[in-house]
Design an enzyme around this catalytic site. Structure first.
Site, short mmCIF file in Angstrom:
data_model
loop_
_atom_site.label_atom_id
_atom_site.label_comp_id
_atom_site.label_asym_id
_atom_site.label_seq_id
_atom_site.Cartn_x
_atom_site.Cartn_y
_atom_site.Cartn_z
N ARG A 3 5.33 5.36 61.74
CA ARG A 3 5.99 6.78 61.73
C ARG A 3 4.81 7.24 62.57
NH1 ARG A 3 6.52 11.39 58.84
NH2 ARG A 3 4.62 12.38 58.56
N LYS B 292 6.84 13.77 50.73
CA LYS B 292 6.28 13.23 49.67
C LYS B 292 5.20 14.50 49.76
CE LYS B 292 1.60 11.07 51.09
NZ LYS B 292 0.51 10.25 52.18
N TRP C 75 4.47 17.18 58.33
CA TRP C 75 2.21 17.58 58.42
C TRP C 75 2.02 18.65 57.35
CZ3 TRP C 75 3.64 14.26 62.40
CH2 TRP C 75 3.59 12.81 62.00
N TYR D 44 -3.23 12.90 66.49
CA TYR D 44 -1.92 11.78 67.69
C TYR D 44 -2.02 12.43 68.76
CZ TYR D 44 0.03 10.63 63.82
OH TYR D 44 0.64 9.92 62.22
N HIS E 162 4.37 1.20 58.08
CA HIS E 162 4.23 2.72 57.92
C HIS E 162 3.93 3.83 59.10
CE1 HIS E 162 2.75 6.85 56.66
NE2 HIS E 162 1.92 7.02 57.34
N ARG F 7 8.84 8.33 56.91
CA ARG F 7 8.00 7.43 55.80
C ARG F 7 8.80 6.30 55.51
NH1 ARG F 7 6.70 12.99 54.70
NH2 ARG F 7 4.50 13.76 55.62
#
Length: 200
Positions: free
Chosen positions: A137, A63, A160, A169, A134, A38
């Site tokens: 990423r 995050k 994640w 994805y 971003h 990130r």
């Protein structure tokens, strides 16, 4: 930016972007494209968390609150090896040599604004539209899944917690299913047009 939007670059576009970056921005963009970091994780990365000899980076503060590590691609190792100032703390710095300003609040998500002007200029020089920091990423995740087809691995490397987030994805990468579409009844479009012309 529309919800759920995924914008990613081909390798040729990424190479153009990297070539178009100013000297201070280039290693940062390479790092983000090849680690899936990130923007904030990259901007405030500390040299203590980088092991060039082992080819590994650690993100102790993320995050989602969980620390994670990512092996470094050789292109990242080469880019980082050419950065001076390893006696300092922050890896990436502004053109004046100073570190990027850190957020004042824990919920501050404005990391991308620190490089917005330089990043936008690089995109313009590279002829790339509608691409934001971003999205590096997204590019990394899209490449990783396209090559490896490994959702659990991608989920772990990218940090994640939700399978739903990483499934985005997989949905982008459906080229390997072309043969299944070609098997649908009806033949080729050219055959259909020829048959229709004969019957007219």
């Amino acid at each position: 930016m529309p919800a759920g939007r995924i914008r990613w670059l081909t390798i040729d576009e990424a190479d153009r972007l990297i070539a178009a970056c100013s000297d201070h921005l280039r290693p940062l963009v390479i790092f983000m494209l090849y680690t899936g970091a990130r923007v904030g994780e990259a901007l405030w990365l500390d040299w203590r968390n980088v092991d060039l000899a082992r080819g590994h980076v650690s993100f102790p503060k993320t995050k989602n609150g969980d620390a994670r590590g990512v092996p470094l691609h050789r292109r990242v190792v080469a880019a980082l090896a050419n950065i001076g100032g390893r006696n300092s703390s922050e890896v990436f710095r502004r053109p004046d040599g100073m570190p990027y300003e850190r957020p004042k609040r824990a919920d501050d998500t404005s990391a991308g604004t620190r490089i917005k002007t330089a990043f936008r200029a690089a995109c313009r020089r590279a002829g790339i539209d509608d691409f934001h920091p971003h999205d590096c990423r997204h590019t990394w995740a899209t490449w990783h899944y396209a090559i490896n087809r490994d959702l659990p691995g991608l989920m772990k490397l990218g940090g994640w917690k939700s399978e739903r987030m990483v499934m985005r994805y997989a949905h982008v990468n459906v080229g390997e299913l072309q043969h299944t579409i070609d098997k649908l009844p009806g033949g080729n479009l050219g055959d259909y047009i020829s048959a229709k012309a004969e019957n007219a």
